[in-house]
Enzyme design. Structure first.
Site, mmCIF file in Angstrom:
data_model
loop_
_atom_site.group_PDB
_atom_site.id
_atom_site.type_symbol
_atom_site.label_atom_id
_atom_site.label_comp_id
_atom_site.label_asym_id
_atom_site.label_seq_id
_atom_site.Cartn_x
_atom_site.Cartn_y
_atom_site.Cartn_z
ATOM 1 N N ARG A 1 35.507 20.657 29.456
ATOM 2 C CA ARG A 1 34.858 21.278 28.311
ATOM 3 C C ARG A 1 33.434 21.667 28.705
ATOM 4 O O ARG A 1 32.794 21.006 29.507
ATOM 5 C CB ARG A 1 34.803 20.315 27.128
ATOM 6 C CG ARG A 1 36.137 20.135 26.434
ATOM 7 C CD ARG A 1 36.014 19.289 25.182
ATOM 8 N NE ARG A 1 35.742 17.905 25.470
ATOM 9 C CZ ARG A 1 34.561 17.307 25.353
ATOM 10 N NH1 ARG A 1 33.515 17.987 24.907
ATOM 11 N NH2 ARG A 1 34.409 16.044 25.648
ATOM 12 N N TYR B 1 40.691 25.967 30.321
ATOM 13 C CA TYR B 1 40.739 24.499 30.260
ATOM 14 C C TYR B 1 41.169 24.029 28.858
ATOM 15 O O TYR B 1 40.700 24.554 27.840
ATOM 16 C CB TYR B 1 39.361 23.904 30.624
ATOM 17 C CG TYR B 1 39.371 22.418 30.385
ATOM 18 C CD1 TYR B 1 40.089 21.572 31.227
ATOM 19 C CD2 TYR B 1 38.753 21.859 29.264
ATOM 20 C CE1 TYR B 1 40.173 20.213 30.970
ATOM 21 C CE2 TYR B 1 38.825 20.501 29.004
ATOM 22 C CZ TYR B 1 39.544 19.683 29.864
ATOM 23 O OH TYR B 1 39.645 18.352 29.599
ATOM 24 N N LYS C 1 40.491 20.195 20.055
ATOM 25 C CA LYS C 1 39.101 19.882 19.687
ATOM 26 C C LYS C 1 38.548 20.923 18.709
ATOM 27 O O LYS C 1 37.794 20.594 17.798
ATOM 28 C CB LYS C 1 38.229 19.824 20.940
ATOM 29 C CG LYS C 1 38.705 18.831 21.986
ATOM 30 C CD LYS C 1 38.677 17.418 21.474
ATOM 31 C CE LYS C 1 38.996 16.426 22.584
ATOM 32 N NZ LYS C 1 39.045 15.046 22.088
ATOM 33 N N HIS D 1 37.636 11.645 15.690
ATOM 34 C CA HIS D 1 38.010 11.544 17.104
ATOM 35 C C HIS D 1 38.502 10.102 17.334
ATOM 36 O O HIS D 1 37.825 9.295 17.966
ATOM 37 C CB HIS D 1 36.774 11.862 17.947
ATOM 38 C CG HIS D 1 37.040 12.008 19.408
ATOM 39 N ND1 HIS D 1 36.066 11.828 20.365
ATOM 40 C CD2 HIS D 1 38.156 12.332 20.099
ATOM 41 C CE1 HIS D 1 36.566 12.025 21.572
ATOM 42 N NE2 HIS D 1 37.838 12.333 21.432
ATOM 43 N N SER E 1 34.292 9.008 25.615
ATOM 44 C CA SER E 1 35.180 9.087 26.781
ATOM 45 C C SER E 1 34.809 7.997 27.795
ATOM 46 O O SER E 1 33.697 7.466 27.781
ATOM 47 C CB SER E 1 35.120 10.471 27.409
ATOM 48 O OG SER E 1 33.826 10.715 27.837
ATOM 49 N N CYS F 1 36.108 5.009 27.901
ATOM 50 C CA CYS F 1 36.084 3.673 27.299
ATOM 51 C C CYS F 1 37.494 3.136 27.064
ATOM 52 O O CYS F 1 37.678 2.154 26.348
ATOM 53 C CB CYS F 1 35.327 3.693 25.980
ATOM 54 S SG CYS F 1 33.568 4.009 26.190
ATOM 55 N N ASP G 1 44.142 10.401 20.197
ATOM 56 C CA ASP G 1 42.874 11.125 20.294
ATOM 57 C C ASP G 1 42.263 11.536 18.956
ATOM 58 O O ASP G 1 41.059 11.495 18.810
ATOM 59 C CB ASP G 1 43.063 12.372 21.178
ATOM 60 C CG ASP G 1 41.750 12.978 21.646
ATOM 61 O OD1 ASP G 1 40.817 12.201 21.933
ATOM 62 O OD2 ASP G 1 41.645 14.207 21.704
ATOM 63 N N ARG H 1 44.517 16.277 34.390
ATOM 64 C CA ARG H 1 45.186 15.904 33.138
ATOM 65 C C ARG H 1 46.689 15.939 33.244
ATOM 66 O O ARG H 1 47.259 16.606 34.108
ATOM 67 C CB ARG H 1 44.775 16.915 32.042
ATOM 68 C CG ARG H 1 43.282 16.958 31.741
ATOM 69 C CD ARG H 1 42.909 15.848 30.813
ATOM 70 N NE ARG H 1 41.489 15.748 30.562
ATOM 71 C CZ ARG H 1 40.977 15.238 29.441
ATOM 72 N NH1 ARG H 1 41.767 14.811 28.482
ATOM 73 N NH2 ARG H 1 39.677 15.118 29.293
HETATM 74 C C1 OXD Z 1 38.016 14.542 25.212
HETATM 75 C C2 OXD Z 1 39.468 14.694 25.342
HETATM 76 O O1 OXD Z 1 37.273 15.233 25.940
HETATM 77 O O2 OXD Z 1 40.170 14.040 24.560
HETATM 78 O O3 OXD Z 1 37.584 13.751 24.354
HETATM 79 O O4 OXD Z 1 39.928 15.472 26.184
HETATM 80 MN MN MN Z 2 39.126 13.066 23.014
#
Ligand code: OXD
Ligand code: MN
Length: 582
Positions: A68, A196, A205, A225, A247, A249, A276, A368
């Site tokens: 991102r 991406y 998102k 989130h 992220s 965690c 997510d 990913r």
């Molecule tokens: C993030 C994802 O960036 O879930 O939070 O990909």
């Molecule tokens: Mn996320």
């Protein structure tokens, strides 16, 4: 079946982008096979070994397009104030003037795909329809996994025009001409110059968090989130929890937690509802109910293994699209942190020969996997229930080597909102050069809140007042260390022990000790961990001096929101400061 409003919009975009072909996606299996074959023919997807990784493919992105791009992401609300200090802002007219020339003719020589999709279970009051127009077949095939894509969306939409207009083009992939613009007032997203996932799978998102958070503010619900999981106790009762974590965690691992043998033996089970994003609405019973708007997982590959996340490994064993991982000569994929040794004769994520001594990573750190959630062994049978699931507790967690205890309970919703608003994670050596830097990430929403974060805290406070039985709110921290920097807590499946206490508290049980920051467990079920009462004391200690410093840092940061910050947040801050001083 397709409403006139959708036809008119597609025609408008066709005239602007001038594709060679237009394909209306129906979501069928035959269509998936046809588009996959085309993607393989064009080199967009590489087929993996049909026996070892059935139905799975590798995609390599442009090396400049792997994550991102927050500095190129804009909220184009009518005023800058509305977007807040937490967002980049562009005036809607300026954004349209800047991006329209980039879209003009951008699809010449390409196919324009019309991708109707539903976020949330089909037919659910939670659900929202989007239509993504894209020139990327990779995006189409990923959207098919991540959303309910195809004709179901026309059924859900009926003849209405209540859908998010999601326009995406790869453009020329130049970061100089890459923009991800959200127009909350028009329920519209324009994204150009990136393939991406976080920039291009616009249901995720962009729609399910940035646009949805603004819709939720206006319509009385919440887009968060957060993972959603179900914890089943030995009596067979299920409690559902939501959890927000920045992220790195362990959010996906927690969503798919495998109970340790001692707890599994006693009948504890964990069910996955989402990893997510959670959409939450007040239910008729005075509780908050949550649904996962997504239909798949778009997870980080490195670090995923049979040891860290067995359920994820089973989930991605078939029908997966991998992006930017290493590839062995035997047609299997590999990444750093995989439980198997690298396959022979590997090429790295860019397709260059790679060997273990190469000094470079085989997989991109943000590589990913995209897989259907339905393949997850721990998926809750009710994960697609149109009514959602009732939430007993919300967790706010981050990476804090010091200061924050393993688990603590907020007094009430207002205090819990404050706990979420002050969420911060410490950077690790692996993430950046600067170790131990505290990054504030309220509710883990900093990159995803589609409007002013101070107004968002206000929305949280209003939502709590609207529900008679709001979830209890807890802070968690799996990453506390001793003076030598060793983790005090084993993490992973053992985190269920903290959740066991969370659930007991929700049931009005569970011994607690009151501290200046909230309640911590008086005892925890530690059987089989090798930890004793002294270890628990170290894990749950609340050091007034450290918290006084924390409160001072919070004040500095809250100051950046000016007078939009709700009084109640300052009141909670004053209460904490008083409790930890002297
Ligand atoms: C993030 C994802 O960036 O879930 O939070 O990909
Ligand atoms: Mn996320």
């Amino acid at each position: 079946m397709v409403p006139a409003s959708a036809r008119a919009w597609v025609e408008e975009v066709r005239a602007l982008c001038q594709p060679d072909h237009v394909v209306w996606c129906d979501g069928s299996e035959a269509e998936r096979e046809r588009l996959t074959a085309e993607a393989v023919r064009d080199g967009v997807l590489l087929p993996l070994d049909p026996v070892k990784q059935p139905g799975s493919y590798l995609h390599r992105s442009d090396p400049s397009d792997v994550a991102r791009t927050e500095h190129l992401t804009f909220i184009c609300s009518n005023t800058k104030d509305e977007a807040g200090p937490n967002n980049n802002w562009m005036a809607p007219a300026d954004a349209r003037a800047k991006l329209t020339p980039l879209f003009r003719g951008a699809m010449r020589g390409r196919t324009l795909y019309v991708v109707p999709f539903v976020m949330g279970p089909v037919g659910s009051p939670f659900s929202k329809v989007g239509i993504e127009i894209t020139d990327s077949v990779y995006v189409v095939l990923n959207m098919r996994i991540m959303t309910r894509m195809g004709n179901a969306a026309w059924t859900q939409l009926a003849d209405g025009d209540d859908f998010t207009r999601c326009l995406h083009s790869l453009g020329d992939l130049s970061p100089d001409r890459r923009f991800i613009c959200h127009f909350p007032q028009d329920n519209t997203i324009w994204s150009i110059g990136s393939g991406y996932g976080g920039n291009a799978l616009l249901g995720k998102k962009c729609l399910a968090l940035r646009i949805a958070s603004a819709l939720g503010r206006d319509q009385g619900w919440m887009a968060e989130h957060m993972l959603i999981l179900g914890v089943q106790n030995p009596r067979g009762e299920k409690h559902y929890l939501c959890g927000a974590f920045p992220s790195a965690c362990g959010k996906t691992n927690l969503a798919m937690l495998v109970p340790p043998p001692a707890l599994a033996g006693r009948g504890w089970k964990v069910w996955t509802v989402g990893d997510d994003i959670a959409w939450l609405r007040p239910g008729p019973d005075g509780r908050l109910w949550a649904a996962n708007p997504e239909a798949g997982f778009f997870g980080v590959a490195p670090g995923t293994s049979n040891k860290t996340n067995l359920n994820a490994m089973h989930t991605l064993a078939r029908n997966a699209i991998f992006t930017n991982v290493g590839l062995g000569a035997d047609g299997t994929v590999w990444w750093e942190g995989h439980h198997s040794p690298p396959p022979a004769d590997m090429v790295d994520w860019r397709g260059r020969p790679w060997s273990p001594g190469a000094g470079e990573k085989a997989a991109h750190p943000n590589s990913r996997f995209t897989v259907p959630a339905s393949q997850c062994p721990s998926i809750a049978p009710e994960w697609e229930d149109p009514a959602g699931v009732p939430i007993s507790a919300i967790l706010f967690g981050a990476r804090r080597p010091r200061t924050v205890p393993l688990v603590f309970e907020a007094r009430d919703w207002q205090h819990g909102t404050f706990v979420g608003a002050t969420l911060a994670s410490e950077t690790t050596a692996a993430a950046t050069g600067a170790v131990g830097v505290l990054r504030r990430d309220p509710m883990a929403m900093l990159p995803f809140c589609g409007y002013d974060m101070a107004d968002y805290f206000g929305h949280w406070l209003r939502m709590g007042a609207r529900v008679a039985r709001p979830p209890r709110i807890f802070g968690v921290n799996w990453f506390r260390t001793d003076a030598a920097g060793r983790f005090l807590w084993p993490g992973y499946g053992e985190n269920l022990r903290a959740l066991e206490w969370v659930i007991e508290r929700c049931e009005g049980r569970g011994d607690a000790v009151s501290t200046p920051i909230g309640n911590v467990p008086a005892s925890l079920d530690l059987e089989g961990t090798g930890l004793d009462a002294a270890a628990l004391a170290a894990l749950t200690a609340v050091d007034r001096e450290e918290w006084a410093k924390e409160a001072a840092a919070q004040a500095d940061w809250f100051g950046t929101f000016g007078d939009r910050l709700p009084e109640a947040v300052w009141a909670e801050h004053a209460r904490l400061s008083a409790a930890v001083s002297g």
